[in-house]
Design an enzyme around this catalytic site. Structure first.
Site, PDB file in Angstrom:
ATOM      1  N   TYR A 128     121.297  30.957  -1.188  1.00 44.11           N
ATOM      2  CA  TYR A 128     119.874  30.594  -1.117  1.00 44.11           C
ATOM      3  C   TYR A 128     119.651  29.710   0.096  1.00 44.11           C
ATOM      4  O   TYR A 128     120.412  28.775   0.328  1.00 44.11           O
ATOM      5  CB  TYR A 128     119.464  29.856  -2.390  1.00 44.11           C
ATOM      6  CG  TYR A 128     118.036  29.355  -2.407  1.00 44.11           C
ATOM      7  CD1 TYR A 128     116.965  30.248  -2.434  1.00 44.11           C
ATOM      8  CD2 TYR A 128     117.754  27.991  -2.421  1.00 44.11           C
ATOM      9  CE1 TYR A 128     115.650  29.792  -2.468  1.00 44.11           C
ATOM     10  CE2 TYR A 128     116.442  27.529  -2.462  1.00 44.11           C
ATOM     11  CZ  TYR A 128     115.391  28.441  -2.488  1.00 44.11           C
ATOM     12  OH  TYR A 128     114.095  27.965  -2.529  1.00 44.11           O
ATOM     13  N   ASP A 223     124.430  26.572   6.484  1.00 44.35           N
ATOM     14  CA  ASP A 223     123.364  25.934   5.724  1.00 44.35           C
ATOM     15  C   ASP A 223     124.007  24.885   4.833  1.00 44.35           C
ATOM     16  O   ASP A 223     124.512  25.190   3.749  1.00 44.35           O
ATOM     17  CB  ASP A 223     122.599  26.987   4.908  1.00 44.35           C
ATOM     18  CG  ASP A 223     121.449  26.357   4.114  1.00 44.35           C
ATOM     19  OD1 ASP A 223     121.305  25.113   4.155  1.00 44.35           O
ATOM     20  OD2 ASP A 223     120.709  27.113   3.455  1.00 44.35           O
ATOM     21  N   LYS A 251     118.207  17.623   1.378  1.00 43.39           N
ATOM     22  CA  LYS A 251     118.686  16.929   0.171  1.00 43.39           C
ATOM     23  C   LYS A 251     119.227  15.531   0.471  1.00 43.39           C
ATOM     24  O   LYS A 251     118.437  14.636   0.754  1.00 43.39           O
ATOM     25  CB  LYS A 251     119.666  17.828  -0.572  1.00 43.39           C
ATOM     26  CG  LYS A 251     118.922  19.117  -1.012  1.00 43.39           C
ATOM     27  CD  LYS A 251     119.612  20.018  -1.982  1.00 43.39           C
ATOM     28  CE  LYS A 251     118.620  21.078  -2.462  1.00 43.39           C
ATOM     29  NZ  LYS A 251     119.017  22.439  -2.258  1.00 43.39           N
TER      30      LYS A 251
HETATM   31  C1  LIG Z   1     117.941  23.463  -1.637  1.00 38.85           C
HETATM   32  C2  LIG Z   1     118.419  24.358  -0.569  1.00 38.85           C
HETATM   33  C3  LIG Z   1     117.566  24.850   0.432  1.00 38.85           C
HETATM   34  C4  LIG Z   1     116.088  24.627   0.413  1.00 38.85           C
HETATM   35  O1  LIG Z   1     115.749  23.283   0.579  1.00 38.85           O
HETATM   36  P1  LIG Z   1     114.276  22.804   0.109  1.00 38.85           P
HETATM   37  O2  LIG Z   1     114.229  21.374   0.546  1.00 38.85           O
HETATM   38  O3  LIG Z   1     114.216  23.001  -1.362  1.00 38.85           O
HETATM   39  O4  LIG Z   1     113.289  23.642   0.837  1.00 38.85           O
HETATM   40  C5  LIG Z   1     118.113  25.596   1.456  1.00 38.85           C
HETATM   41  N1  LIG Z   1     119.430  25.857   1.489  1.00 38.85           N
HETATM   42  C6  LIG Z   1     120.277  25.414   0.550  1.00 38.85           C
HETATM   43  C7  LIG Z   1     121.729  25.723   0.650  1.00 38.85           C
HETATM   44  C8  LIG Z   1     119.801  24.666  -0.525  1.00 38.85           C
HETATM   45  O5  LIG Z   1     120.648  24.270  -1.478  1.00 38.85           O
END
Ligand SMILES: *Cc1c(COP(=O)(O)O)cnc(C)c1O
Length: 411
Positions: A128, A223, A251
């Site tokens: 994701y 990511d 995060k």
């Molecule tokens: C949470 C997450 C996102 C998205 O971040 P948001 O701040 O919710 O838009 C993208 N990539 C990874 C791996 C994530 O865990």
């Protein structure tokens, strides 16, 4: 609000029933509006590695608020924040601050396309990367939980340049590059997956991603929105010794406030406006409250790293859950990197989405509710990782293992 929530993962769709409404958090604990308290294992889905309402972070936000909450002009705090990220994350030579992980990945793939002059992006099933249109295919977590792997509203045109491959499959990756290498702008991947539950990469897989992108003039994007400052101070890239061209962060980097970042090689980042021509902007980017929380969090993590302690607590919980499940005769697989973990109701080691998707989600739902009733707040989906914070201690871990023993006996 649609479904009563502002983000679908909160609605308990993966476990059934109604979500609890939170009033406040303190350290490792969440308190709901009905007066119940819970040991928290979601940590706001990743950010709260220092626990809730950490006094130093709270103080930093309060001080910043008194000086004004947004200027739309450069500040010293933004520079401090950028320097911290550059110091701590091996691949990052230049960085741009944004407001969410989604924005970070969206901007990173635009930059990769602008830099290479190519269209295609490779992503992996069950990874994701936020709700970016072109990445919202086979996207794990909320999407998987709610059985909408491909969202209505994402046009075929938007997703046609996204190649979906199997995670941990170097051969599949090689084939894709043999066929399409000339048109691939970038690979984007979670270097430890958190969004189909916790899934660890093999060394061969990460090495293949690095070598193939280098050989074909594509970029490698890690990511690390979830893994950054979580699995190690320098993220998964420092843990595995693989250096991507671009990294996305979110995060933890904002310490619980809305901030995220993308950064990497200086020659690539210099293509971003106004240094270069790839457009990306934000009214609230580098916001003073968010940078205050981010700086305070990153400094605490740098000056008193909790990672050895988190590893010890993680190992203790892993072993406890494993033994309890074995005793109850429950087929399971526990995947963990430090303080990031998933207990899969699955008899096979989970290496990719095909295996993950065969987990017993109904049983996970019963396990979740047994634990919640005993004051333990686990992720409300089999396909989300749990997080331990530095505010957790042996007492919380042991109470969780005891609750799990009772849950396994009757789920
Ligand atoms: C949470 C997450 C996102 C998205 O971040 P948001 O701040 O919710 O838009 C993208 N990539 C990874 C791996 C994530 O865990």
């Amino acid at each position: 609000m649609p479904g009563g929530v502002n983000s679908p993962a909160r609605a308990f769709g993966g476990v059934g029933g109604k979500p609890v409404v939170i009033q406040r958090g303190a350290g490792a604990w969440l308190y709901d509006i009905d007066g119940n308290r819970y040991i928290d294992y979601i940590g706001s889905w990743g950010p709260m590695i220092l626990g809730h309402a950490h006094p130093v972070v709270t103080e930093a936000i309060e001080c910043a608020a008194r000086l004004g909450t947004s200027f739309g002009a450069p500040t010293v705090a933004e520079n401090e924040m950028a320097e911290l990220i550059i110091d701590l994350v091996p691949s990052v030579e230049k960085v741009r601050l944004v407001n969410s992980g989604t924005e970070a990945t969206m901007s990173a793939i635009r930059l990769a396309r602008g830099f290479t002059g190519r269209d295609r992006i490779v992503k992996f099933a069950g990874n994701y990367h936020g709700h970016v249109d072109s990445l919202l295919v086979a996207a794990g977590s909320s999407a998987a939980t709610l059985s909408v792997p491909n969202s209505p509203g994402v046009t075929a045109g938007t997703s046609q340049d996204t190649l979906i491959l199997r995670y941990n499959d170097p051969d599949g990756l090689r084939e894709a590059f043999d066929q399409h290498g000339q048109s691939i702008a970038a690979i984007i991947l979670e270097p430890v997956v958190g969004n189909m539950g916790c899934v660890l990469p093999t060394a061969e897989f990460l090495a293949a991603a690095r070598q193939l992108t280098q050989r074909h003039g594509s970029l490698l994007i890690f990511d690390e929105v979830m893994t950054g400052f979580r699995v190690a101070l320098g993220g998964a890239q420092s843990l595995f010794g693989v250096t991507p061209d671009l990294t996305t962060l979110g995060k933890i980097v904002g310490g619980g406030l809305p901030i995220a970042a993308y950064g990497g090689r200086a020659d690539v980042m210099d293509h971003v406006l106004p240094a270069g021509r790839v457009f990306q902007a934000g009214t609230l980017s580098g916001n003073p409250l968010a940078t205050a929380a981010g700086i305070a969090t990153l400094r605490l993590l740098r000056d008193d790293p909790p990672y050895a302690r988190l590893e010890r607590l993680g190992a203790r919980l892993e072993l406890g859950l494993h033994r309890a499940a074995e005793q109850a005769g429950i087929p399971h697989h526990v995947a963990r990197t430090g303080s990031m973990m998933t207990f899969f109701f699955n008899s096979c080691p989970v290496t990719d989405w095909d295996v993950a998707s065969r987990s017993d989600t109904a049983r996970y739902g019963r396990y979740f509710w047994h634990l919640l009733d005993q004051g333990v707040y686990m992720p409300c989906s089999q396909y989300e990782a749990l997080f331990i914070s530095a505010a957790h201690g042996d007492a919380e871990i042991d109470q969780t293992i005891q609750a799990a023993q009772a849950a396994f006996a009757s789920c």
